[in-house]
Design a protein around this motif. Structure first.
Motif, short mmCIF file in Angstrom:
data_model
loop_
_atom_site.label_atom_id
_atom_site.label_comp_id
_atom_site.label_asym_id
_atom_site.label_seq_id
_atom_site.Cartn_x
_atom_site.Cartn_y
_atom_site.Cartn_z
N ALA A 251 -71.99 -78.58 34.08
CA ALA A 251 -72.29 -79.63 33.10
C ALA A 251 -70.69 -79.86 32.40
CB ALA A 251 -72.93 -78.91 32.03
N ASN A 252 -70.78 -81.65 32.42
CA ASN A 252 -69.80 -82.09 32.01
C ASN A 252 -69.49 -81.55 30.63
OD1 ASN A 252 -70.43 -83.71 34.09
ND2 ASN A 252 -68.56 -83.89 33.44
N TYR B 92 -74.65 -91.23 30.92
CA TYR B 92 -75.00 -90.81 32.12
C TYR B 92 -73.54 -89.77 33.28
CZ TYR B 92 -76.58 -89.17 36.29
OH TYR B 92 -77.34 -88.54 36.93
N ILE B 93 -73.46 -89.20 33.04
CA ILE B 93 -72.24 -88.33 34.29
C ILE B 93 -73.19 -86.86 34.46
CG2 ILE B 93 -71.21 -87.00 31.90
CD1 ILE B 93 -68.24 -87.12 33.25
N ASP B 94 -72.51 -86.98 35.54
CA ASP B 94 -72.97 -85.89 36.39
C ASP B 94 -72.22 -85.33 37.27
OD1 ASP B 94 -73.03 -87.56 38.87
OD2 ASP B 94 -75.84 -87.68 38.77
N THR B 95 -71.05 -85.26 37.41
CA THR B 95 -69.89 -85.16 38.40
C THR B 95 -69.51 -83.21 38.22
OG1 THR B 95 -68.19 -85.80 36.69
CG2 THR B 95 -68.30 -87.83 37.82
N ARG B 96 -69.88 -82.81 37.44
CA ARG B 96 -69.86 -81.61 37.51
C ARG B 96 -70.67 -80.70 38.73
NH1 ARG B 96 -65.61 -78.17 36.68
NH2 ARG B 96 -67.36 -76.56 34.67
N VAL B 97 -72.09 -81.53 39.08
CA VAL B 97 -72.61 -81.26 39.84
C VAL B 97 -72.84 -82.12 41.45
CG1 VAL B 97 -75.50 -81.08 40.39
CG2 VAL B 97 -74.69 -80.59 38.42
N ARG B 98 -72.49 -83.23 41.12
CA ARG B 98 -72.20 -84.61 41.92
C ARG B 98 -70.78 -85.18 41.90
NH1 ARG B 98 -77.15 -85.62 38.96
NH2 ARG B 98 -79.09 -85.16 40.72
N PRO B 99 -69.95 -84.58 42.29
CA PRO B 99 -68.39 -84.91 42.11
C PRO B 99 -68.10 -86.61 43.16
CG PRO B 99 -68.36 -83.03 43.61
CD PRO B 99 -70.02 -82.93 42.99
N TRP B 100 -69.07 -86.55 43.59
CA TRP B 100 -68.24 -87.83 44.35
C TRP B 100 -69.20 -89.22 43.75
CZ3 TRP B 100 -74.13 -88.81 44.91
CH2 TRP B 100 -74.34 -87.04 44.78
N ASN B 101 -70.13 -88.68 42.69
CA ASN B 101 -71.09 -89.83 42.51
C ASN B 101 -70.21 -90.11 40.91
OD1 ASN B 101 -73.55 -91.65 42.05
ND2 ASN B 101 -74.16 -89.88 40.35
N SER B 102 -69.62 -90.84 40.29
CA SER B 102 -68.80 -91.02 39.79
C SER B 102 -68.83 -92.61 38.73
CB SER B 102 -66.98 -91.18 39.44
OG SER B 102 -66.54 -91.87 40.87
N GLN B 103 -69.67 -93.42 39.89
CA GLN B 103 -69.59 -94.68 39.83
C GLN B 103 -70.47 -95.03 39.06
OE1 GLN B 103 -70.04 -93.34 42.85
NE2 GLN B 103 -71.95 -94.00 43.74
N ASN B 104 -71.57 -94.15 39.04
CA ASN B 104 -72.85 -94.54 38.51
C ASN B 104 -72.72 -94.05 36.67
OD1 ASN B 104 -74.86 -95.15 39.54
ND2 ASN B 104 -74.88 -93.70 41.48
N THR B 105 -71.34 -92.76 36.46
CA THR B 105 -71.15 -92.02 35.14
C THR B 105 -71.08 -93.48 33.77
OG1 THR B 105 -69.68 -90.50 35.53
CG2 THR B 105 -68.80 -91.23 33.24
N ARG B 106 -71.57 -92.96 32.43
CA ARG B 106 -72.30 -94.72 31.66
C ARG B 106 -71.68 -93.49 30.42
NH1 ARG B 106 -72.53 -96.73 35.82
NH2 ARG B 106 -74.36 -97.75 36.38
N TRP C 211 -78.89 -81.37 30.98
CA TRP C 211 -77.52 -80.76 30.56
C TRP C 211 -76.44 -81.52 32.04
CZ3 TRP C 211 -74.67 -80.18 26.78
CH2 TRP C 211 -74.94 -79.79 25.02
N HIS C 212 -77.04 -80.94 33.58
CA HIS C 212 -76.61 -81.13 34.46
C HIS C 212 -76.08 -82.90 34.72
CE1 HIS C 212 -77.90 -77.34 35.45
NE2 HIS C 212 -79.42 -77.74 35.75
N GLU C 213 -76.92 -84.05 34.22
CA GLU C 213 -76.11 -85.07 33.96
C GLU C 213 -75.92 -86.12 32.11
OE1 GLU C 213 -80.74 -86.33 35.66
OE2 GLU C 213 -79.91 -86.11 37.40
N GLY C 214 -75.85 -85.53 32.09
CA GLY C 214 -74.80 -84.87 30.73
C GLY C 214 -75.74 -86.48 30.06
N THR C 215 -77.47 -86.48 30.27
CA THR C 215 -78.00 -87.33 29.48
C THR C 215 -78.46 -86.42 27.29
OG1 THR C 215 -79.97 -86.59 30.07
CG2 THR C 215 -78.72 -88.74 31.63
N GLN C 216 -78.22 -85.58 27.57
CA GLN C 216 -78.43 -84.76 26.52
C GLN C 216 -78.15 -85.14 24.50
OE1 GLN C 216 -75.90 -83.44 27.93
NE2 GLN C 216 -74.43 -84.31 26.56
N ILE C 217 -79.29 -85.35 24.19
CA ILE C 217 -78.56 -85.43 23.01
C ILE C 217 -78.42 -84.85 22.28
CG2 ILE C 217 -79.94 -88.40 22.83
CD1 ILE C 217 -82.13 -86.04 20.95
#
Length: 450
Positions: A148-149, A355-369, A400-406
């Protein structure tokens, strides 16, 4: 002589009065510190729950809210704002605010090993992209290195730990969301990273009841899932958990029914769902004791056919990344709301803090919010309120993996990696921010109902 006797008696009387006053004051001073001491102990216990006390005034925490549904979704008592025992430790919640919850985490203290916190790096499906990120491989190594990030305030916890469950229910209650949408697999099944989690349902139901919360189910995809197997899942859920007070039901078309989310419902064709979700279906739940409000995931625009043909009662968008899908693109929500009115279905927009999941999908930074100190969350909530939905869903409490947690997060550094946190805000910032939007949402519904 008589004067002397009179004076002696007078002085004796004064002395007695003086002694009685001293005794009374001593008794008062004795009892007062006991009350103060009890308050200190109570505060210490609450503080020991790792920050479960939010710095809100009593009036702010209690609120003065009332829940009312849109005219296309008939809402009963199960959707009214709950305000029983209104104190700072038991604030009101709204059953029109649903929050996605994941009970798939484990650690050695409770589960003999780490589960999900040690998530593996996922390889990209295109070989050229996978080659660029080949240094990211293997699994994370908790407790310092997790998939998780952000880093949780409670550390890499176990979802089966009753203290953790209580803490989570308290956080969700303080945030104002009334319905916990539990990521769920049938008994004996799990996601590739986890273990069967149906055993966590009962502790969650019991803890939710203590905090005036309700539990519903988010049926995840599993091997060989079909409409018939989902029918069996709904039957199992209702038979096993439907009698618990915290099992969520909602008034819909004159009935009190469970509401069930089906993730990735679009992987099965609408015509197949029709056999279970329409009255004409060969294995229908309609008109039976297993009838339910079944909610589909809408990813693309053509998924509207799951409502018109497949028989779903409504749809949700889930994804917290604005623009990631047609459904998650906020500018499309007005059209989706209009479609829901025309089809007499429920549209449940999903809002997330980022949203951020680069600790699981390191190639997916384009979808980081990026969270932008809450601005991203505020904009999403504003978009949701503009369409006057009957229900809002929040993605998520603890994905936590997708960084959407409150859920509460803290500052943490490990070797050369620095976890994200909510700075300059406090660990409970997004719980408080959610609470603010719950107030706005319910206040708006109350005004519209006048």
């Amino acid at each position: 002589m008589q004067v002397i006797i009179f004076r002696n008696r007078f002085y004796a009387f004064i002395a007695i009065i003086f002694i009685l006053v001293i005794a009374f004051l001593s008794l008062s001073n004795y009892t007062k510190p006991r009350s103060q001491y009890s308050n200190v102990i109570k505060l210490s216990k609450d503080t020991a729950m790792k920050g479960s006390i939010m710095k809100k005034s009593r009036g702010e925490m209690e609120g003065n809210l009332k829940s009312n549904d849109d005219n296309h979704a008939d809402s009963g008592n199960s959707n009214k704002l709950v305000a029983a025992n209104r104190t700072i430790h038991n604030p009101a919640v709204s059953y029109d605010v649903h929050i996605f919850y994941y009970a798939w985490y484990g650690n050695p203290e409770n589960d003999a090993k780490y589960i999900h916190w040690n998530h593996q790096y996922l390889k990209h499906w295109e070989s050229a992209v996978a080659e660029r990120y080949k240094k990211y491989s293997g699994r994370h190594a908790p407790p310092d290195d997790i998939g998780a990030n952000f880093y949780p305030f409670l550390g890499p916890y176990s979802s089966w730990n009753k203290t953790i469950i209580q803490d989570h229910m308290k956080q969700i209650q303080l945030a104002g969301a009334g319905v916990v949408v539990l990521s769920w697999y049938p008994p004996g099944k799990s996601d590739p990273e986890g273990k069967p989690s149906d055993s966590a349902v009962l502790p969650l139901l019991l803890a939710a009841d203590e905090h005036n919360l309700k539990i519903t189910f988010h049926i995840e995809p599993y091997k060989d899932r079909t409409p018939d197997s989902v029918r069996n899942d709904i039957k199992y859920i209702i038979d096993t958990y439907g009698h618990y007070p915290s099992f969520y039901k909602r008034k819909w078309k004159g009935q009190q029914l469970p509401l069930i989310y089906v993730y990735d419902s679009y992987h099965i064709k609408p015509k197949a769902w029709k056999e279970v979700l329409t009255r004409e279906g060969t294995n229908t739940i309609r008109g039976t004791k297993y009838d339910a409000i079944v909610i589909a995931l809408l990813v693309d625009e053509h998924h509207k056919s799951f409502i018109t043909t497949g028989g779903f009662d409504g749809f949700y968008t889930y994804f917290a990344a604005d623009g990631f899908t047609y459904g998650s693109r906020k500018e499309n929500w007005k059209n989706l709301k209009q479609f829901s009115l025309e089809s007499s279905s429920i549209f449940i927009p999903s809002v997330g803090p980022g949203y951020i999941d680069t600790r699981v999908r390191p190639w997916n930074s384009q979808n980081t919010r990026n969270r932008l100190n809450g601005d991203y969350y505020d904009k999403g909530m504003n978009h949701a309120l503009e369409i006057n939905p009957s229900i809002i869903s929040i993605t998520s409490f603890n994905e936590w993996h997708e960084g959407t947690q409150i859920e509460k997060a803290v500052h943490k550094e490990y070797l050369d990696f620095k976890y994200l946190d909510y700075s300059p805000q406090e660990p409970d910032f997004y719980l408080k921010l959610t609470r603010k939007w719950v107030h706005k949402f319910m206040r708006r519904k109350r005004v519209q109902s006048l």
